[in-house]
Design an enzyme around this catalytic site. Structure first.
Site, short mmCIF file in Angstrom:
data_model
loop_
_atom_site.label_atom_id
_atom_site.label_comp_id
_atom_site.label_asym_id
_atom_site.label_seq_id
_atom_site.Cartn_x
_atom_site.Cartn_y
_atom_site.Cartn_z
N ASP A 1 0.81 -1.21 0.00
CA ASP A 1 0.00 0.00 0.00
C ASP A 1 0.84 1.27 0.00
O ASP A 1 0.40 2.32 -0.46
CB ASP A 1 -0.92 0.02 1.22
CG ASP A 1 -2.05 -1.00 1.10
OD1 ASP A 1 -2.34 -1.41 -0.03
OD2 ASP A 1 -2.62 -1.36 2.14
N HIS B 1 -9.61 -2.03 -2.53
CA HIS B 1 -8.47 -2.16 -3.44
C HIS B 1 -8.76 -3.18 -4.53
O HIS B 1 -9.36 -4.24 -4.27
CB HIS B 1 -7.23 -2.60 -2.66
CG HIS B 1 -6.74 -1.56 -1.69
ND1 HIS B 1 -5.68 -1.78 -0.83
CD2 HIS B 1 -7.17 -0.29 -1.45
CE1 HIS B 1 -5.48 -0.70 -0.10
NE2 HIS B 1 -6.37 0.21 -0.45
N ASP C 1 -6.70 -5.17 -5.82
CA ASP C 1 -6.00 -6.44 -5.60
C ASP C 1 -6.77 -7.39 -4.70
O ASP C 1 -6.35 -8.52 -4.46
CB ASP C 1 -4.58 -6.22 -5.08
CG ASP C 1 -4.53 -5.69 -3.64
OD1 ASP C 1 -5.58 -5.33 -3.08
OD2 ASP C 1 -3.41 -5.62 -3.09
N CYS D 1 -0.79 -7.74 -0.08
CA CYS D 1 -0.76 -6.49 0.67
C CYS D 1 0.52 -6.36 1.50
O CYS D 1 0.98 -5.24 1.76
CB CYS D 1 -1.96 -6.40 1.61
SG CYS D 1 -3.55 -6.59 0.79
#
Length: 663
Positions: A349, A470, A472, A645
């Site tokens: 991030d 997000h 992802d 992440c």
């Protein structure tokens, strides 16, 4: 067409003019003619080429006719091929006659000195400067394109520096010079010819904060590189010192952005300063154009170089497992220690690692996100360095920053072709609140920056249905040996329910999910399937993913055969009603070439095998991929993140050169 300069003549006294190679002098025939003159002849010395242009025709007629009628539609053109050895050594004479008279009414004499002035750069993108190239004022895309390229000099080659190299006005190391592009000013001709002239190198006022220029004033010592243009300096007078070749080193200061196309121009202008007390008169100009290299993202299909991970008190096993995967992939592990990350484990991030590239040089560049967690100093202090650049974009109002501005919400596809349009560097994917009318969006300064790079035109997806928000969390790409060279993996509640229903029908309804997981209540397949509220929520989440599926197929030119549905469930989070992963999010994986680090889902155990893991292997291993399931439940999953992440990857650049694309 060669640049042309109008020259006025006089019969009273000789006119002196400086001729610059590659130009044309257009002589004022009528203006200097004596009263009553009706015809003329023209003569020049051996170094001069003379042409007569009739009625503006492109064809130039050699001046072999004894006399020409003095008409307004006639034009005399002068060119030369070689710099003069002495000043005023070449001459042109025009004799004016009345009717058929033998003696001229008057003669206009032009004394010429030929000089060469050329500003040159690497227009062919070969890595070397091209001399006397044509069309230097233009910059074009594509394999046949022309135009020079600049790197934003945003690394830090001198370890003692406090900021990136483009923030100072000096050359701190010879490595710094290698990040710059060479620009050469060539002048040739009798030195005395320039006594009444001044050469000025200059940049437009709109570009002065985008570039810096250093003059190599002889020798190789760093103090001999003088900062002459940029950062407020608009012009530089070139000294009269024999006018041999002069080398200038150009660095980029700014990436393309919403208010900057990426194009910058440099000019060298020859000024006539012979009129004392009056402003100088420009008589020649040469211009070159550079384009700043964009910041380019790298997709999962490119070879990994380094993997970044944070070490915290509770994730030693996670780090150890990732380390083994890194060894298999043949890349390097970079661990950010706890004293630097201060407990912030979300390294994906905090930053995204891309690169910049010019024909002579390239290097990776870390894009620092505006999230500014406890890891906020790591990209600048821990990543920036020699041949490793840094860029950041932050909004003026930091209160506008949301979770969507973290770079788990920033991905890029592999190369695709969409309706005949090629994207050889892929397309950037960002999540936003669309299509709902209210919600979060990536901050404008970051979105503007990404769009301005041009070569990876962004696609905006709907991710605000998730708590973290997000992209992802519901998609990733993996390399594949056939079709387009990759597959798009999408999280799929429907595929998960189908798999669990199949297992129930096979007699495994009592098999438990989360078996042996601390702080998580075990649940059987049968009970999970009977939870109607969970089913209804996942039907909605599937619709959100399907919206994105349609967008991705349309914008990336994909078909159903390019998409693999990975079983996944989400649950509703109070009070927002948005989604979080019900079990570790399988698509939120680390992709290292063919080696995949996938969150361990702790699905129902059937014959001592997790049925979710077994299904993922069935889907991905035929593509030549190796699946390693990593336990991130307590250290990442329960904190609303997964393997992707908690990791970050630097990858090799594309072999395709960005300037060969056609945005």
């Amino acid at each position: 067409m060669a640049p042309q300069r109008w020259v006025r003549l006089a019969v009273e006294k000789p006119t002196r003019a400086l001729y610059v190679l590659g130009t044309e002098l257009s002589l004022d025939l009528s203006g200097s003619a004596p009263l009553g003159a009706t015809s003329f002849d023209i003569w020049g010395t051996a170094g001069v080429k003379l042409y007569i242009v009739h009625d503006g025709e492109a064809l130039k007629i050699p001046s072999c006719v004894p006399r020409w009628p003095l008409e307004t539609n006639l034009e005399a053109i002068v060119t030369m091929d070689t710099p003069s050895v002495r000043a005023n050594s070449d001459k042109v004479r025009i004799s004016y006659y009345k009717d058929n008279g033998k003696e001229p009414l008057g003669q206009a004499l032009l004394h010429l000195t030929c000089v060469e002035i050329s500003l040159d750069v690497d227009t062919s993108r070969s890595g070397t400067v091209n001399r006397k190239a044509k069309n230097k004022r233009e910059w074009t895309w594509g394999p046949e394109g022309k135009g020079a390229i600049l790197l934003v000099n945003c690394d830090r080659d001198y370890l003692g520096a406090k900021d990136t190299d483009n923030q100072d006005k000096k050359v701190e190391s010879h490595a710094d010079l290698k990040d710059m592009s060479l620009m050469v000013l060539t002048t040739c001709g009798p030195e005395e010819a320039f006594d009444d002239y001044q050469l000025v190198l200059h940049v437009s006022a709109s570009d002065h904060d985008k570039v810096g220029v250093f003059h190599a004033k002889g020798g190789k010592k760093l103090h001999q590189y003088k900062h002459i243009l940029g950062s407020g300096k608009l012009s530089y007078s070139v000294e009269h010192d024999g006018f041999q070749e002069k080398n200038f080193y150009v660095e980029g200061l700014a990436f393309p952005d919403v208010d900057f196309s990426g194009l910058v121009s440099f000019h060298v202008t020859l000024l006539d300063n012979s009129s004392e007390g009056l402003p100088d008169i420009p008589i020649f100009n040469d211009t070159v154009v550079f384009r700043m290299s964009p910041w380019i993202m790298t997709p999962n299909t490119l070879q990994p170089v380094s993997v970044y991970i944070c070490s915290i008190k509770s994730n030693a096993d996670f780090v150890a497992t990732v380390s083994k995967l890194v060894v298999k992939a043949g890349c390097r592990l970079v661990i950010c220690p706890e004293q630097e990350n201060r407990g912030d484990r979300w390294i994906q991030d905090e930053m995204e690692i891309g690169y910049v590239q010019a024909p002579h040089k390239g290097f990776p560049v870390v894009f620092d996100s505006p999230r500014n967690g406890m890891l906020k100093d790591f990209p600048f202090k821990g990543v920036l360095g020699p041949d490793f650049g840094y860029v950041k974009r932050e909004p003026a109002n930091k209160k506008t920053v949301s979770s969507l501005d973290s770079f788990g919400n920033l991905e890029v596809s592999p190369p695709v072709t969409v309706r005949g349009k090629q994207y050889p560097l892929g397309r950037i994917l960002i999540g936003s609140y669309f299509p709902s009318l209210q919600g979060n969006n990536m901050v404008k300064v970051v979105r503007d920056f990404l769009y301005a790079q041009k070569v990876q035109l962004p696609v905006e997806l709907y991710s605000d249905w998730l708590v973290v928000g997000h992209v992802d969390e519901f998609l990733t790409f993996v390399p594949a040996p056939n079709r387009k060279g990759f597959r798009l993996l999408l999280a799929s509640p429907s595929a998960c329910y189908k798999l669990l229903k199949q297992k129930e029908q096979e007699g495994y309804g009592d098999a438990l999910m989360f078996e042996g997981v601390k702080k998580s209540k075990e649940i059987s397949i049968r009970k999970l399937l009977s939870d109607q509220a969970l089913r209804n929520n996942n039907n909605y989440y599937q619709q959100c993913i399907d919206w994105n599926r349609d967008v991705l197929k349309e914008e990336l030119g994909l078909t159903e055969e390019d998409v693999i549905d990975i079983p996944q469930l989400f649950k509703r989070s109070a009070p927002s009603g948005k989604a979080v992963a019900y079990f570790p999010d399988l698509v939120n994986m680390l992709v290292l070439w063919k080696y995949l680090g996938i969150p361990k889902p702790f699905g129902p155990m059937i014959h001592e095998q997790c049925c979710l893991e077994e299904e993922v292997r069935r889907l991905l291993e035929p593509l030549g991929l190796s699946c390693t399931f990593i336990d991130d439940f307590e250290t990442y999953h329960e904190k609303l993140g997964e393997v992707h992440c908690g990791t970050n990857v630097r990858r090799k650049p594309f072999s395709f050169k960005w300037w060969n694309s056609i945005p």
